[in-house]
Design a protein around this motif. Structure first.
Motif, PDB file in Angstrom:
ATOM      1  N   ARG A  22      -6.286  -2.988  -7.271  1.00  0.00           N
ATOM      2  CA  ARG A  22      -7.711  -3.290  -7.120  1.00  0.00           C
ATOM      3  C   ARG A  22      -8.538  -2.077  -6.697  1.00  0.00           C
ATOM      4  O   ARG A  22      -9.758  -2.151  -6.650  1.00  0.00           O
ATOM      5  CB  ARG A  22      -7.889  -4.399  -6.098  1.00  0.00           C
ATOM      6  N   GLY A  23      -7.904  -0.980  -6.311  1.00  0.00           N
ATOM      7  CA  GLY A  23      -8.645   0.217  -5.914  1.00  0.00           C
ATOM      8  C   GLY A  23      -8.132   0.781  -4.598  1.00  0.00           C
ATOM      9  O   GLY A  23      -7.029   0.499  -4.173  1.00  0.00           O
ATOM     10  N   VAL A  24      -8.983   1.554  -3.934  1.00  0.00           N
ATOM     11  CA  VAL A  24      -8.623   2.257  -2.701  1.00  0.00           C
ATOM     12  C   VAL A  24      -9.492   1.741  -1.570  1.00  0.00           C
ATOM     13  O   VAL A  24     -10.678   1.479  -1.750  1.00  0.00           O
ATOM     14  CB  VAL A  24      -8.831   3.782  -2.870  1.00  0.00           C
ATOM     15  N   SER A  25      -8.893   1.591  -0.367  1.00  0.00           N
ATOM     16  CA  SER A  25      -9.658   1.195   0.815  1.00  0.00           C
ATOM     17  C   SER A  25      -9.059   1.863   2.037  1.00  0.00           C
ATOM     18  O   SER A  25      -7.941   2.362   2.014  1.00  0.00           O
ATOM     19  CB  SER A  25      -9.674  -0.327   0.987  1.00  0.00           C
ATOM     20  N   PHE A  26      -9.841   1.866   3.116  1.00  0.00           N
ATOM     21  CA  PHE A  26      -9.384   2.374   4.399  1.00  0.00           C
ATOM     22  C   PHE A  26      -9.320   1.215   5.375  1.00  0.00           C
ATOM     23  O   PHE A  26     -10.082   0.261   5.265  1.00  0.00           O
ATOM     24  CB  PHE A  26     -10.357   3.425   4.952  1.00  0.00           C
ATOM     25  N   SER A  27      -8.420   1.310   6.338  1.00  0.00           N
ATOM     26  CA  SER A  27      -8.367   0.296   7.387  1.00  0.00           C
ATOM     27  C   SER A  27      -8.214   0.991   8.734  1.00  0.00           C
ATOM     28  O   SER A  27      -7.651   2.071   8.839  1.00  0.00           O
ATOM     29  CB  SER A  27      -7.229  -0.689   7.148  1.00  0.00           C
TER      30      SER A  27
END
Length: 57
Positions: A22-27
């Motif tokens: 689904r893509g790239v994310s940060f947490s």
């Protein structure tokens, strides 16, 4: 049944880079709570039980 890609890289100090189909994310982790750049909130209630919610859409 399709293929699922998921990769997670620890950047230090509770910050993680997540990549998936689904893509790239940060947490970012704050004690028992984790908030990610897509607006999801996860809170660990106790071992084996986690609550998930949305901060924004």
């Amino acid at each position: 049944m399709g293929l699922i890609f998921r990769r997670s890289e620890d950047l230090g100090r509770g910050v993680r880079l997540n990549a998936s189909n689904r893509g790239v994310s940060f947490s970012k982790r704050f004690g028992r709570a984790t908030v990610d750049s897509r607006g999801r909130l996860s809170v660990r209630l106790f071992k084996g039980l986690t609550w998930h919610g949305r901060l924004w859409k």
